[in-house]
Design a protein around this motif. Structure first.
Motif, PDB file in Angstrom:
ATOM      1  N   ASP A  93       0.721  -1.097  -0.038  1.00 35.29           N
ATOM      2  CA  ASP A  93      -0.106   0.005   0.074  1.00 35.29           C
ATOM      3  C   ASP A  93       0.738   0.928   0.289  1.00 35.29           C
ATOM      4  N   ILE A  94       2.354   1.481   0.707  1.00 33.48           N
ATOM      5  CA  ILE A  94       2.606   1.974   0.867  1.00 33.48           C
ATOM      6  C   ILE A  94       3.581   2.406  -0.009  1.00 33.48           C
ATOM      7  N   ILE A  95       4.180   1.716  -1.132  1.00 31.88           N
ATOM      8  CA  ILE A  95       4.741   1.454  -1.834  1.00 31.88           C
ATOM      9  C   ILE A  95       3.838   2.262  -3.328  1.00 31.88           C
ATOM     10  N   THR A  96       2.495   1.620  -2.998  1.00 31.03           N
ATOM     11  CA  THR A  96       1.788   2.200  -4.293  1.00 31.03           C
ATOM     12  C   THR A  96       0.852   3.865  -4.069  1.00 31.03           C
ATOM     13  N   THR A  97       1.050   4.095  -2.526  1.00 33.32           N
ATOM     14  CA  THR A  97       0.507   5.272  -2.264  1.00 33.32           C
ATOM     15  C   THR A  97       0.722   6.482  -2.024  1.00 33.32           C
ATOM     16  N   GLU A  98       2.619   5.720  -1.510  1.00 34.92           N
ATOM     17  CA  GLU A  98       2.789   7.316  -1.265  1.00 34.92           C
ATOM     18  C   GLU A  98       3.878   7.757  -3.068  1.00 34.92           C
ATOM     19  N   PRO A  99       3.915   8.938  -3.251  1.00 34.20           N
ATOM     20  CA  PRO A  99       4.159   9.997  -4.235  1.00 34.20           C
ATOM     21  C   PRO A  99       5.163  10.350  -4.113  1.00 34.20           C
ATOM     22  N   ASN A 100       6.091  10.044  -3.844  1.00 34.34           N
ATOM     23  CA  ASN A 100       7.873  10.336  -3.878  1.00 34.34           C
ATOM     24  C   ASN A 100       8.426   8.623  -3.154  1.00 34.34           C
ATOM     25  N   SER A 101       8.231   7.384  -3.830  1.00 27.78           N
ATOM     26  CA  SER A 101       8.383   6.316  -3.650  1.00 27.78           C
ATOM     27  C   SER A 101       9.516   6.101  -2.022  1.00 27.78           C
ATOM     28  N   CYS A 102       9.704   5.437  -2.060  1.00 29.11           N
ATOM     29  CA  CYS A 102      10.929   5.671  -0.558  1.00 29.11           C
ATOM     30  C   CYS A 102      11.803   6.288  -0.466  1.00 29.11           C
ATOM     31  N   MET A 103      12.431   7.081   0.061  1.00 22.35           N
ATOM     32  CA  MET A 103      13.850   7.944   0.232  1.00 22.35           C
ATOM     33  C   MET A 103      14.878   7.721   0.727  1.00 22.35           C
ATOM     34  N   CYS A 104      14.629   5.932   1.584  1.00 15.59           N
ATOM     35  CA  CYS A 104      16.323   4.993   1.040  1.00 15.59           C
ATOM     36  C   CYS A 104      16.656   5.079  -0.279  1.00 15.59           C
ATOM     37  N   ILE A 105      15.255   3.595  -0.644  1.00 15.17           N
ATOM     38  CA  ILE A 105      15.569   3.818  -2.213  1.00 15.17           C
ATOM     39  C   ILE A 105      16.365   4.628  -3.539  1.00 15.17           C
ATOM     40  N   LYS A 106      15.865   5.753  -2.758  1.00 11.61           N
ATOM     41  CA  LYS A 106      15.938   7.055  -3.739  1.00 11.61           C
ATOM     42  C   LYS A 106      17.578   7.104  -3.459  1.00 11.61           C
TER      43      LYS A 106
END
Length: 192
Positions: A93-106
């Motif tokens: 759910d977080i992966i598909t609704t968070e507008p900026n993706s994961c800050m750590c992965i980015k």
């Protein structure tokens, strides 16, 4: 005489984190940061340091928020397998609704592991998530809810790699159903 407004460092870090999270490290200018933080550049340098030091602080802030959210959300939710299933659903759910993706992965992809300060913060967060999952898996194995013949370490690593893959897939395809279907598949294959 004008009254000095106290500098709220925590709020300023939050604002800077939001800018870095949205734009990434390289695309974020000092002007972007000082505007968001509502301070001038000399105040930034005097209180926090340069852009790199601020980014490290922002990554720490981000991971601290994530860890606190995990600890609060999953404190008393019942059986380990149910908590694990909820964690997987929440991740999708977080992966598909968070507008900026994961800050750590980015940040990981942007810095390519070249910065030991940032990598240390991200690794600590990854270690926390791994240990959290491993503990749930071991407890579920002890309860007979997950196959006890599989290594809890390996299952935790597998789930972490799934989450990263889901982030990448969603960034590329923007297909929420695809991620939710993979989450369902992962959950079905956890149970004995």
């Amino acid at each position: 005489m004008a009254r000095l407004v106290a500098f709220d460092e925590e709020r300023a870090i939050q604002k800077a984190m939001e800018v870095f999270w949205k734009k990434g490290y390289a695309a974020t200018s000092m002007r972007d940061l000082t505007d968001a933080m509502q301070i001038n550049s000399s105040s930034l340098y005097n209180t926090i340091g340069d852009k790199h030091q601020l980014f490290v602080r922002c990554i720490r802030h981000y991971t601290k928020m994530r860890i606190q959210a995990i600890e609060q959300r999953y404190a008393d939710l019942g059986s380990s397998i149910q908590v694990l299933e909820n964690f997987i659903k929440d991740a999708a759910d977080i992966i598909t609704t968070e507008p900026n993706s994961c800050m750590c992965i980015k940040a990981t992809f942007e810095i390519e592991g070249d910065n030991p300060d940032i990598q240390a913060v991200i690794n600590a967060y990854d270690d926390f998530t791994h240990q959290f999952l491993k503990n749930l898996i071991e407890h579920a194995q002890n309860q007979g809810e997950i196959d006890g013949n599989e290594s809890a370490d390996t299952i935790a690593d597998y789930l972490n790699s799934l989450f990263i893959g889901w982030y990448n897939s969603f960034v590329l395809h923007k297909n929420r159903n695809k991620i939710l279907n993979m989450a369902g598949f992962a959950i079905r294959h956890l149970r004995c």
